[in-house]
Design a protein around this motif. Structure first.
Motif, PDB file in Angstrom:
ATOM      1  N   SER A  28       0.888  -0.948   0.043  1.00 53.95           N
ATOM      2  CA  SER A  28      -0.098   0.241   0.308  1.00 53.95           C
ATOM      3  C   SER A  28       1.241   1.126  -0.476  1.00 53.95           C
ATOM      4  CB  SER A  28      -1.168   0.035   0.660  1.00 53.95           C
ATOM      5  OG  SER A  28      -1.681  -0.773   1.248  1.00 53.95           O
ATOM      6  N   ASN A  45      -2.436   6.448  -5.097  1.00 52.98           N
ATOM      7  CA  ASN A  45      -2.658   6.273  -3.162  1.00 52.98           C
ATOM      8  C   ASN A  45      -3.231   4.722  -3.761  1.00 52.98           C
ATOM      9  OD1 ASN A  45      -2.366   6.069  -0.577  1.00 52.98           O
ATOM     10  ND2 ASN A  45      -4.206   7.097  -0.477  1.00 52.98           N
ATOM     11  N   THR A  47      -4.225   1.026  -1.752  1.00 50.87           N
ATOM     12  CA  THR A  47      -4.951   0.526  -0.833  1.00 50.87           C
ATOM     13  C   THR A  47      -5.070  -0.747  -1.061  1.00 50.87           C
ATOM     14  OG1 THR A  47      -5.409   2.095   0.460  1.00 50.87           O
ATOM     15  CG2 THR A  47      -6.094  -0.050   1.566  1.00 50.87           C
ATOM     16  N   SER A  57      -7.323   6.522  -6.008  1.00 46.72           N
ATOM     17  CA  SER A  57      -7.779   6.945  -5.636  1.00 46.72           C
ATOM     18  C   SER A  57      -6.503   8.424  -5.588  1.00 46.72           C
ATOM     19  CB  SER A  57      -8.609   7.779  -3.893  1.00 46.72           C
ATOM     20  OG  SER A  57      -7.505   7.345  -3.177  1.00 46.72           O
ATOM     21  N   SER A 114     -15.424   4.478  -0.684  1.00 45.41           N
ATOM     22  CA  SER A 114     -15.502   3.003  -0.950  1.00 45.41           C
ATOM     23  C   SER A 114     -16.206   2.638  -2.091  1.00 45.41           C
ATOM     24  CB  SER A 114     -15.675   2.355   0.472  1.00 45.41           C
ATOM     25  OG  SER A 114     -17.492   1.983   0.400  1.00 45.41           O
ATOM     26  N   GLU A 125     -13.090   1.987   2.957  1.00 50.25           N
ATOM     27  CA  GLU A 125     -12.432   3.142   2.807  1.00 50.25           C
ATOM     28  C   GLU A 125     -11.558   3.705   2.864  1.00 50.25           C
ATOM     29  OE1 GLU A 125     -14.606   2.832   6.384  1.00 50.25           O
ATOM     30  OE2 GLU A 125     -16.510   3.923   5.301  1.00 50.25           O
ATOM     31  N   SER A 126     -11.432   5.067   1.505  1.00 51.15           N
ATOM     32  CA  SER A 126      -9.407   5.898   1.423  1.00 51.15           C
ATOM     33  C   SER A 126     -10.198   7.429   2.386  1.00 51.15           C
ATOM     34  CB  SER A 126      -9.622   5.637   0.017  1.00 51.15           C
ATOM     35  OG  SER A 126      -9.009   6.413   0.271  1.00 51.15           O
ATOM     36  N   TRP A 127      -9.831   8.133   3.073  1.00 51.49           N
ATOM     37  CA  TRP A 127     -10.711   9.243   3.311  1.00 51.49           C
ATOM     38  C   TRP A 127     -10.041   9.900   2.161  1.00 51.49           C
ATOM     39  CZ3 TRP A 127     -13.506  11.663   6.604  1.00 51.49           C
ATOM     40  CH2 TRP A 127     -13.167  13.003   6.638  1.00 51.49           C
TER      41      TRP A 127
END
Length: 146
Positions: A28, A45, A47, A57, A114, A125-127
């Motif tokens: 990641s 980015n 993950t 994202s 997500s 989930e990705s912030w």
């Protein structure tokens, strides 16, 4: 990320595509490409988790007013997935290509994103953080001479 910096033994280069095998959660991070002339691409980015679906994202934060693209992918092969996109746990839209673009990001777009494929599952989930637009420099005074 250059393959030599990835810490992964098995990296294969197919033109401008890189395949890291096997892919592990410690892979990641932020990835980019570097040309032979030393120019860098935009970063993405990624993950990695134990599931089959990933959400690509942009690196954080994103600037208000800019376009943002989120890509929902099946991690083993490049694919166009029909995917549901979620923000803060609520469905926001379904895209037949697996790609969701926000043409001009605003503060209201900040949150946890997500995606979910109906058969392959849901991504982690990705912030996404949204920062204010950089103000333009003041225009010079255009008065008349006296």
């Amino acid at each position: 990320m250059k393959p030599s910096e990835s810490g992964v033994e098995s990296v294969s280069n197919n033109g401008s595509n890189y395949l890291i095998n096997p892919l592990k959660p410690f892979d990641s991070g932020e990835y980019w490409c570097e040309s032979d002339t030393g120019e860098y691409s935009n970063t993405v980015n990624i993950t990695v988790h134990g599931g089959h679906v990933i959400l690509e994202s942009p690196p954080l934060p994103v600037t208000e007013g800019h376009s943002v693209t989120l890509n929902c992918r099946y991690k083993k092969t490049p694919s166009d997935l029909t995917a549901d996109f979620y923000k803060d746990g609520s469905l926001i839209r379904t895209e037949s290509t697996g790609v969701m673009t926000i043409p001009a990001v605003s503060q209201s777009d900040e949150g946890l994103y997500s995606c979910r494929h109906p058969e392959l599952g849901r991504s982690p989930e990705s912030w996404m953080t949204v920062t204010g637009a950089t103000p333009s420099p003041p225009s010079p005074f255009t008065g008349t001479k006296m």
